[in-house]
Scaffold this motif. Structure first.
Motif, PDB file in Angstrom:
ATOM      1  N   LEU A 183       0.826  -1.201   0.000  1.00 54.53           N
ATOM      2  CA  LEU A 183       0.000   0.000   0.000  1.00 54.53           C
ATOM      3  C   LEU A 183       0.864   1.257   0.000  1.00 54.53           C
ATOM      4  N   ILE A 184       1.961   1.222   0.759  1.00 53.08           N
ATOM      5  CA  ILE A 184       2.865   2.368   0.785  1.00 53.08           C
ATOM      6  C   ILE A 184       3.499   2.564  -0.600  1.00 53.08           C
ATOM      7  N   ALA A 185       3.826   1.441  -1.258  1.00 55.03           N
ATOM      8  CA  ALA A 185       4.429   1.527  -2.599  1.00 55.03           C
ATOM      9  C   ALA A 185       3.479   2.176  -3.590  1.00 55.03           C
ATOM     10  N   ILE A 186       2.186   1.926  -3.444  1.00 55.05           N
ATOM     11  CA  ILE A 186       1.207   2.532  -4.341  1.00 55.05           C
ATOM     12  C   ILE A 186       1.210   4.051  -4.175  1.00 55.05           C
ATOM     13  N   LEU A 187       1.323   4.505  -2.927  1.00 55.28           N
ATOM     14  CA  LEU A 187       1.358   5.948  -2.680  1.00 55.28           C
ATOM     15  C   LEU A 187       2.633   6.587  -3.223  1.00 55.28           C
ATOM     16  N   GLU A 188       3.726   5.828  -3.177  1.00 54.57           N
ATOM     17  CA  GLU A 188       5.014   6.373  -3.621  1.00 54.57           C
ATOM     18  C   GLU A 188       5.207   6.280  -5.132  1.00 54.57           C
ATOM     19  N   ASP A 189       4.323   5.542  -5.811  1.00 52.74           N
ATOM     20  CA  ASP A 189       4.443   5.366  -7.259  1.00 52.74           C
ATOM     21  C   ASP A 189       3.841   6.578  -7.978  1.00 52.74           C
ATOM     22  N   ASP A 190       4.701   7.437  -8.455  1.00 59.58           N
ATOM     23  CA  ASP A 190       4.225   8.647  -9.131  1.00 59.58           C
ATOM     24  C   ASP A 190       3.531   8.352 -10.451  1.00 59.58           C
ATOM     25  N   GLU A 191       3.875   7.232 -11.075  1.00 58.75           N
ATOM     26  CA  GLU A 191       3.291   6.910 -12.381  1.00 58.75           C
ATOM     27  C   GLU A 191       1.976   6.145 -12.247  1.00 58.75           C
ATOM     28  N   GLY A 192       1.713   5.632 -11.059  1.00 63.63           N
ATOM     29  CA  GLY A 192       0.477   4.888 -10.870  1.00 63.63           C
ATOM     30  C   GLY A 192      -0.727   5.817 -10.790  1.00 63.63           C
ATOM     31  N   TYR A 193      -1.899   5.226 -10.985  1.00 66.92           N
ATOM     32  CA  TYR A 193      -3.122   6.037 -10.939  1.00 66.92           C
ATOM     33  C   TYR A 193      -3.629   6.071  -9.501  1.00 66.92           C
ATOM     34  N   THR A 194      -3.371   7.175  -8.853  1.00 63.99           N
ATOM     35  CA  THR A 194      -3.888   7.405  -7.503  1.00 63.99           C
ATOM     36  C   THR A 194      -4.254   8.873  -7.411  1.00 63.99           C
ATOM     37  N   PRO A 195      -5.520   9.196  -7.083  1.00 59.97           N
ATOM     38  CA  PRO A 195      -5.924  10.611  -6.986  1.00 59.97           C
ATOM     39  C   PRO A 195      -5.006  11.385  -6.040  1.00 59.97           C
ATOM     40  N   GLN A 196      -4.736  12.624  -6.402  1.00 58.33           N
ATOM     41  CA  GLN A 196      -3.836  13.452  -5.610  1.00 58.33           C
ATOM     42  C   GLN A 196      -4.362  13.627  -4.185  1.00 58.33           C
ATOM     43  N   ALA A 197      -5.669  13.735  -4.034  1.00 58.74           N
ATOM     44  CA  ALA A 197      -6.259  13.889  -2.704  1.00 58.74           C
ATOM     45  C   ALA A 197      -5.978  12.670  -1.818  1.00 58.74           C
ATOM     46  N   VAL A 198      -5.928  11.475  -2.451  1.00 60.46           N
ATOM     47  CA  VAL A 198      -5.611  10.253  -1.700  1.00 60.46           C
ATOM     48  C   VAL A 198      -4.174  10.295  -1.199  1.00 60.46           C
ATOM     49  N   ARG A 199      -3.273  10.769  -2.043  1.00 59.75           N
ATOM     50  CA  ARG A 199      -1.875  10.859  -1.628  1.00 59.75           C
ATOM     51  C   ARG A 199      -1.720  11.833  -0.452  1.00 59.75           C
ATOM     52  N   ILE A 200      -2.445  12.951  -0.532  1.00 61.68           N
ATOM     53  CA  ILE A 200      -2.355  13.950   0.530  1.00 61.68           C
ATOM     54  C   ILE A 200      -2.947  13.405   1.834  1.00 61.68           C
ATOM     55  N   ALA A 201      -4.048  12.675   1.720  1.00 61.00           N
ATOM     56  CA  ALA A 201      -4.729  12.173   2.919  1.00 61.00           C
ATOM     57  C   ALA A 201      -3.972  11.022   3.578  1.00 61.00           C
ATOM     58  N   LEU A 202      -3.474  10.088   2.752  1.00 55.89           N
ATOM     59  CA  LEU A 202      -2.872   8.868   3.301  1.00 55.89           C
ATOM     60  C   LEU A 202      -1.360   8.946   3.434  1.00 55.89           C
ATOM     61  N   GLY A 203      -0.737   9.963   2.806  1.00 56.63           N
ATOM     62  CA  GLY A 203       0.710  10.106   2.912  1.00 56.63           C
ATOM     63  C   GLY A 203       1.200  10.215   4.349  1.00 56.63           C
ATOM     64  N   PRO A 204       0.571  11.072   5.200  1.00 56.28           N
ATOM     65  CA  PRO A 204       1.006  11.161   6.598  1.00 56.28           C
ATOM     66  C   PRO A 204       0.866   9.845   7.358  1.00 56.28           C
ATOM     67  N   LEU A 205      -0.181   9.069   7.029  1.00 56.43           N
ATOM     68  CA  LEU A 205      -0.353   7.774   7.690  1.00 56.43           C
ATOM     69  C   LEU A 205       0.785   6.827   7.314  1.00 56.43           C
ATOM     70  N   ALA A 206       1.156   6.821   6.034  1.00 55.73           N
ATOM     71  CA  ALA A 206       2.250   5.962   5.588  1.00 55.73           C
ATOM     72  C   ALA A 206       3.572   6.387   6.215  1.00 55.73           C
ATOM     73  N   THR A 207       3.796   7.703   6.298  1.00 52.37           N
ATOM     74  CA  THR A 207       5.033   8.210   6.914  1.00 52.37           C
ATOM     75  C   THR A 207       5.108   7.822   8.387  1.00 52.37           C
ATOM     76  N   ALA A 208       3.973   7.976   9.098  1.00 55.67           N
ATOM     77  CA  ALA A 208       3.933   7.607  10.513  1.00 55.67           C
ATOM     78  C   ALA A 208       4.153   6.109  10.690  1.00 55.67           C
ATOM     79  N   LEU A 209       3.609   5.302   9.767  1.00 52.59           N
ATOM     80  CA  LEU A 209       3.772   3.856   9.852  1.00 52.59           C
ATOM     81  C   LEU A 209       5.240   3.458   9.686  1.00 52.59           C
ATOM     82  N   ILE A 210       5.922   4.073   8.736  1.00 46.37           N
ATOM     83  CA  ILE A 210       7.339   3.786   8.514  1.00 46.37           C
ATOM     84  C   ILE A 210       8.165   4.176   9.747  1.00 46.37           C
ATOM     85  N   GLU A 211       7.847   5.334  10.333  1.00 43.36           N
ATOM     86  CA  GLU A 211       8.570   5.804  11.514  1.00 43.36           C
ATOM     87  C   GLU A 211       8.355   4.871  12.699  1.00 43.36           C
TER      88      GLU A 211
END
Length: 353
Positions: free
Chosen positions: A164-192
């Motif tokens: 799931l984190i890879a999907i957010l980090e894939d710039d070429e994949g189809y993921t709405p920008q709003a999804v990246r903004i919303a879920l990006g902090p969750l992915a960052t917190a999960l990695i930390e």
């Protein structure tokens, strides 16, 4: 207050700032009722003649126990549930101190051993790790739930969250920008959080390698560094228990009894005692039982488990195995020995541990 040398026993109700004292003499007469501020505690007890001091085994109790022992007093920590029967009518600090004072004088009272700073530090590692794991689980569930709304589902398991984190980090994949903004902090917190859990695991492993009791406990099937260090730090003196059965009962790994009229009635396990240790032992027993079930482990204990599996459900046998592991752990801690399965002649010897 009468002369200090007449005080033989004190019930001490501890708190953050105000501490209540209830003292009696050798005849049981009340000679002290007093409240102290935190800054007054050390000077008061350093001037007081050595006596027996009872406290409730709660937050900061081990710190104050070590402080008062250094001042020459005999300190006993009592489980809160054992003090409640001695509390009369209304509850307040003075009544609590009086109940503690009465409970500490009972010859049949069960006491909690005072932990050292190192033992408390080890348990803090476990508490912090448990908290971070719960936060990691919450973040993974949040990511899975949000991606499921987009029709993206990955297999269960913490390691699969990387997809799931890879999907957010894939710039070429189809993921709405709003999804990246919303879920990006969750992915960052999960990695930390994963990185912080790894640091705590290294610290627990270091504590395990420097603790002889923990090293001996890790020789038991189903017990690794995490469980071994938790047991070693939580049970400073295993000899306070009469045997392995009493230790397993203290952990809540024995059937709950409701017997009357000579008719024994047993239910599910009581789940009393240390919740963290019981959970760890059951999880470790599940892992050990999988290896025993597949025939990867050959020992009298494994044979006993496989025999029971032929008649009982897997999870029930896992709890029974956790009970057995707890009894063996008590024997190792109390007798200063290692687990040597080749010296166990039959199943009955295991049951009697």
């Amino acid at each position: 207050m009468q002369q200090n040398h007449k005080i033989t026993t004190i019930g001490l109700d501890i708190a953050k700032n105000v501490f209540q004292l209830h003292g009696i003499d050798a005849d049981g007469q009340v000679v002290l009722r007093k409240s102290l501020r935190r800054g007054q505690m050390r000077p008061f007890f350093e001037k007081l003649a050595p006596c027996l001091i009872g406290m409730e085994a709660c937050a900061t109790a081990h710190h104050w126990a070590r402080t008062l022992i250094a001042a020459g007093h005999d300190v006993r920590l009592i489980p809160p549930s054992y003090i409640k029967p001695y509390l009369r009518r209304q509850k307040n600090d003075a009544a609590d101190a009086a109940a503690i004072c009465e409970a500490v004088t009972r010859p049949s009272m069960r006491f909690v051993p005072v932990k050292s700073e190192n033992q408390q530090a080890t348990l803090m590692l476990h508490s912090a790790r448990e908290l971070l794991i719960s936060q990691r689980t919450a973040l993974i569930n949040a990511l899975r739930g949000h991606f499921a709304e987009l029709g993206i589902v990955v297999p269960q398991g913490a390691h699969n969250a990387r997809q799931l984190i890879a999907i957010l980090e894939d710039d070429e994949g189809y993921t709405p920008q709003a999804v990246r903004i919303a879920l990006g902090p969750l992915a960052t917190a999960l990695i930390e959080i994963k990185g912080q859990i790894a640091k705590l695991d290294k610290a627990i492993l270091a504590a395990h390698r420097n603790d002889d009791v923990s090293l001996r406990l890790s020789t038991i099937p189903g017990i690794g560094p995490v469980i071994a260090t938790c047991l070693s730090a939580s049970v400073p003196d295993a000899k306070l228990f009469e045997g392995g059965r009493e230790f397993a009962a203290w952990l809540g790994l024995v059937p709950r009894q409701h017997s009357t009229g000579g008719k024994p009635r047993l239910g599910s396990i009581s789940k009393m005692g240390n919740r963290r240790m019981r959970k760890l032992l059951v999880v470790g027993a599940h892992a050990a039982l999988y290896r025993m079930k597949n025939g990867k482990t050959q020992s009298p204990l494994a044979e006993w488990a496989r025999t029971l599996l032929a008649k009982k459900p897997f999870k029930l046998v896992a709890v029974a195995l956790a009970n057995k592991i707890a009894r063996i752990a008590w024997a190792i801690m109390a007798r200063n020995i290692r687990f040597q399965p080749e010296f166990v002649p039959d199943h009955r010897a295991l049951i009697s541990v």
